[in-house]
Design an enzyme around this catalytic site. Structure first.
Site, PDB file in Angstrom:
ATOM      1  N   GLY A  96       0.972  -1.182   0.055  1.00 46.71           N
ATOM      2  CA  GLY A  96      -0.062   0.061   0.071  1.00 46.71           C
ATOM      3  C   GLY A  96       0.953   1.421   0.028  1.00 46.71           C
ATOM      4  O   GLY A  96       2.065   1.403   0.612  1.00 46.71           O
ATOM      5  N   GLY A 136       6.367  -3.041   3.564  1.00 46.90           N
ATOM      6  CA  GLY A 136       6.313  -3.577   4.821  1.00 46.90           C
ATOM      7  C   GLY A 136       6.548  -5.089   4.927  1.00 46.90           C
ATOM      8  O   GLY A 136       7.352  -5.452   4.555  1.00 46.90           O
ATOM      9  N   ASP A 137       6.144  -5.472   6.112  1.00 45.24           N
ATOM     10  CA  ASP A 137       6.623  -6.860   6.398  1.00 45.24           C
ATOM     11  C   ASP A 137       6.398  -7.934   5.222  1.00 45.24           C
ATOM     12  O   ASP A 137       7.263  -8.636   5.217  1.00 45.24           O
ATOM     13  CB  ASP A 137       5.809  -7.503   7.718  1.00 45.24           C
ATOM     14  CG  ASP A 137       4.261  -7.470   7.578  1.00 45.24           C
ATOM     15  OD1 ASP A 137       3.531  -6.583   7.009  1.00 45.24           O
ATOM     16  OD2 ASP A 137       3.504  -8.434   8.006  1.00 45.24           O
ATOM     17  N   ASP A 143       1.118   1.434   9.137  1.00 47.61           N
ATOM     18  CA  ASP A 143       0.740   1.142  10.198  1.00 47.61           C
ATOM     19  C   ASP A 143       1.991   0.762  11.243  1.00 47.61           C
ATOM     20  O   ASP A 143       1.669   0.571  12.570  1.00 47.61           O
ATOM     21  CB  ASP A 143       0.516  -0.610   9.689  1.00 47.61           C
ATOM     22  CG  ASP A 143      -0.614  -0.739   8.858  1.00 47.61           C
ATOM     23  OD1 ASP A 143      -1.156   0.212   8.711  1.00 47.61           O
ATOM     24  OD2 ASP A 143      -0.688  -1.754   8.109  1.00 47.61           O
ATOM     25  N   ARG A 158     -22.111  15.558  21.021  1.00 50.49           N
ATOM     26  CA  ARG A 158     -22.277  14.389  20.347  1.00 50.49           C
ATOM     27  C   ARG A 158     -20.949  13.448  20.777  1.00 50.49           C
ATOM     28  O   ARG A 158     -19.845  14.073  21.085  1.00 50.49           O
ATOM     29  CB  ARG A 158     -22.183  14.542  18.738  1.00 50.49           C
ATOM     30  CG  ARG A 158     -23.428  14.904  18.326  1.00 50.49           C
ATOM     31  CD  ARG A 158     -23.465  15.222  16.998  1.00 50.49           C
ATOM     32  NE  ARG A 158     -24.895  14.970  16.118  1.00 50.49           N
ATOM     33  CZ  ARG A 158     -25.061  15.363  14.815  1.00 50.49           C
ATOM     34  NH1 ARG A 158     -24.080  15.544  14.431  1.00 50.49           N
ATOM     35  NH2 ARG A 158     -26.420  15.213  14.482  1.00 50.49           N
ATOM     36  N   ARG A 170      -4.096  -1.608  10.477  1.00 46.07           N
ATOM     37  CA  ARG A 170      -4.384  -3.258  10.587  1.00 46.07           C
ATOM     38  C   ARG A 170      -4.335  -3.719  11.965  1.00 46.07           C
ATOM     39  O   ARG A 170      -5.274  -3.294  12.627  1.00 46.07           O
ATOM     40  CB  ARG A 170      -3.222  -3.691   9.699  1.00 46.07           C
ATOM     41  CG  ARG A 170      -3.691  -5.284   9.122  1.00 46.07           C
ATOM     42  CD  ARG A 170      -3.890  -5.423   7.837  1.00 46.07           C
ATOM     43  NE  ARG A 170      -2.841  -4.709   6.771  1.00 46.07           N
ATOM     44  CZ  ARG A 170      -3.159  -4.678   5.515  1.00 46.07           C
ATOM     45  NH1 ARG A 170      -4.175  -5.447   5.070  1.00 46.07           N
ATOM     46  NH2 ARG A 170      -2.297  -4.465   4.575  1.00 46.07           N
ATOM     47  N   GLU A 208      -8.774   0.388  13.175  1.00 46.67           N
ATOM     48  CA  GLU A 208      -9.513  -0.613  12.476  1.00 46.67           C
ATOM     49  C   GLU A 208      -9.548  -2.087  12.648  1.00 46.67           C
ATOM     50  O   GLU A 208     -10.379  -2.488  12.425  1.00 46.67           O
ATOM     51  CB  GLU A 208      -9.106  -0.461  11.044  1.00 46.67           C
ATOM     52  CG  GLU A 208      -7.838  -1.078  10.615  1.00 46.67           C
ATOM     53  CD  GLU A 208      -7.344  -0.886   9.119  1.00 46.67           C
ATOM     54  OE1 GLU A 208      -8.453  -0.700   8.367  1.00 46.67           O
ATOM     55  OE2 GLU A 208      -6.418  -0.842   8.956  1.00 46.67           O
ATOM     56  N   GLN A 263      -5.061   8.732   4.840  1.00 42.33           N
ATOM     57  CA  GLN A 263      -3.898   8.600   5.697  1.00 42.33           C
ATOM     58  C   GLN A 263      -2.894   8.120   5.003  1.00 42.33           C
ATOM     59  O   GLN A 263      -1.525   8.129   5.410  1.00 42.33           O
ATOM     60  CB  GLN A 263      -4.059   7.503   6.789  1.00 42.33           C
ATOM     61  CG  GLN A 263      -5.204   7.863   7.805  1.00 42.33           C
ATOM     62  CD  GLN A 263      -6.026   6.804   8.573  1.00 42.33           C
ATOM     63  OE1 GLN A 263      -5.413   6.410   9.413  1.00 42.33           O
ATOM     64  NE2 GLN A 263      -7.029   6.017   7.750  1.00 42.33           N
TER      65      GLN A 263
HETATM   66  O1  F6P Z   1      -1.134  -1.628   5.614  1.00 40.29           O
HETATM   67  C1  F6P Z   1      -1.483  -0.547   5.224  1.00 40.29           C
HETATM   68  C2  F6P Z   1      -2.920  -0.399   4.919  1.00 40.29           C
HETATM   69  O2  F6P Z   1      -3.268   0.884   4.557  1.00 40.29           O
HETATM   70  C3  F6P Z   1      -3.853  -0.777   6.214  1.00 40.29           C
HETATM   71  O3  F6P Z   1      -3.648   0.100   7.192  1.00 40.29           O
HETATM   72  C4  F6P Z   1      -4.930  -0.967   5.676  1.00 40.29           C
HETATM   73  O4  F6P Z   1      -5.875  -2.016   6.676  1.00 40.29           O
HETATM   74  C5  F6P Z   1      -4.673  -1.780   4.484  1.00 40.29           C
HETATM   75  O5  F6P Z   1      -3.281  -1.318   3.994  1.00 40.29           O
HETATM   76  C6  F6P Z   1      -5.787  -1.463   3.443  1.00 40.29           C
HETATM   77  O6  F6P Z   1      -5.383  -2.418   2.496  1.00 40.29           O
HETATM   78  P1  F6P Z   1      -5.864  -2.085   0.889  1.00 40.29           P
HETATM   79  O7  F6P Z   1      -4.987  -0.994   0.171  1.00 40.29           O
HETATM   80  O8  F6P Z   1      -5.645  -3.360   0.049  1.00 40.29           O
HETATM   81  O9  F6P Z   1      -7.265  -1.556   0.895  1.00 40.29           O
END
Ligand code: F6P
Length: 379
Positions: free
Chosen positions: A12, A116-117, A141, A176, A185, A236, A290
């Site tokens: 991503g 990433g990982d 993340d 509110r 993630r 999330e 983000q």
């Molecule tokens: O790992 C980065 C991230 O943006 C996470 O925070 C999120 O859950 C995921 O990728 C979203 O993935 P996609 O781009 O496949 O919707």
């Protein structure tokens, strides 16, 4: 002697990809090394699709730009690659040898894997196939093992903090509860840090399964003090005690890739809080805001440090490592350490139970600080 290197950006997107690319290219040019960029991450490596990178052409004027000038691929596990034939039949194949051949034919001395990982898992697997690789830790993340911080994370926290500030004023005006679902993630770094930065009242993170009654009590306590509004940040990956994560959709990327798309955790918390407190409650899901746009100055500097360090390591002949930041100092660790116990080649990528990700621990300063100042963590 290092002559030609290549960069690939994978996973991503984050703010800071281009800053790393620029730093690698600049450091390479200072040392008369040619730099290529594979298009769309490991897909480019597989298809041998690349461009030449140079500051005279494409790699300048990009420090402040979001996205990646060489693209990035999602779920491209070339060790277990999804292949669809003309009849629509799907098979999963190990195509890594083709990638290795491409690198040899192109006479590339080292590949920089920005990711990433999952990306670093494949990078390590390629080292076992004989390639020289240097990883650079990327992800909003902030969950890559062995480093204190990944590039892209600070920008995501900054975007989330801005959102909390904006939700704060509307929460206060209309009495509110405002929930904000942020990404991350299975890790709560973005949720926790932005909650502290934005002065939120509650931070619900995946690492601490929440009791919604405890959250409601914290909000009622505020009401008793005359504060008829609250701001709740929800990672999330949050899940209630004894419950499961909120999954919006599942996809078929094959075995060993992340197939669950998270989503809905914020809305779930919002609906329950409205019932329990009687306060009108709304959820906002921040989503891809983000990941995009201009990197913060922190991320520009971090990305530049990582990129320059990666090229420095290659020039010094140090390969098969990940650049890291440890206690404020730039350093590196073997990719073998980064994958932890997830050793089997190609079988398992990131985001799965076996993957080695860095989650928020209960002794982290952020957790302690949040508790000290009375932010409810849902437990
Ligand atoms: O790992 C980065 C991230 O943006 C996470 O925070 C999120 O859950 C995921 O990728 C979203 O993935 P996609 O781009 O496949 O919707």
């Amino acid at each position: 002697m290092l002559k030609r290197v290549a960069i690939l950006a994978n996973g991503g997107d984050v703010s800071g990809f281009n800053a790393v690319i620029r730093a690698i290219v600049k450091t390479a040019e200072e040392n008369n090394v040619e730099c290529l960029g594979f298009i769309d991450g490991y897909n480019g490596l597989l298809k041998n699709n690349y461009v030449k990178l140079s500051t005279a052409d494409n790699a300048s004027g990009i420090l402040h730009k979001g996205g990646s000038i060489i693209g990035s691929s999602l779920n491209a596990n070339v060790f277990n690659y999804k292949v669809v034939d003309e009849n629509g039949n799907v098979t999963y194949q190990d195509l890594s040898e083709k990638c290795v051949q491409n690198v040899k034919e192109d006479e590339i001395d080292c590949i920089f894997t920005l990711g990433g990982d999952s990306t670093q898992k494949s990078a390590r697997d390629f080292t076992l196939r004989g390639l020289k690789v240097i990883g650079v830790p990327k992800t909003i993340d902030n969950d890559v093992a062995c480093t204190d911080i990944t590039f892209g994370y600070n920008t995501a926290v900054s975007v989330a903090t801005d959102a909390i500030d904006r939700l704060h004023t509307t929460a206060e005006t209309h009495n509110r509860i405002m929930c904000l679902e942020v990404m991350g993630r299975y890790a709560g770094w973005i949720a926790l840090e932005s909650a502290i930065a934005g002065g939120a009242d509650v931070a619900i993170i995946p690492e601490i399964p929440y009791d919604i009654n405890k959250v409601a009590d914290a909000i009622k306590k505020r009401q008793a003090m005359g504060k008829n509004f609250s701001v709740v940040v929800v990672g999330e990956g949050a899940r209630p005690k004894g419950g499961t994560m909120a999954v919006k959709a599942t996809r078929d990327g094959g075995a060993g890739v992340i197939n669950a798309q998270l989503g809905g955790a914020g809305e779930r918390v919002a609906q329950e809080l409205e019932k329990l407190t009687g306060l009108v409650t709304r959820n906002t899901t921040l989503g891809y805001m983000q990941r995009g746009g201009t990197p913060t100055s922190f991320d520009r500097v971090l990305s530049t440090k990582y990129g320059a360090k990666a090229m420095e390591l290659a020039l010094d002949g140090v390969f098969n490592v990940l650049t890291v930041l440890k206690n404020g100092k730039l350093s590196y660790v073997p990719l073998e350490e980064v994958v932890g116990n997830n050793k089997q080649v190609g079988a398992v990528q990131g985001g799965t139970a076996e993957s080695n990700v860095r989650l928020v621990t209960m002794d982290d300063d952020l957790v302690k600080t949040a508790r000290n100042i009375g932010i409810c963590l849902g437990d």
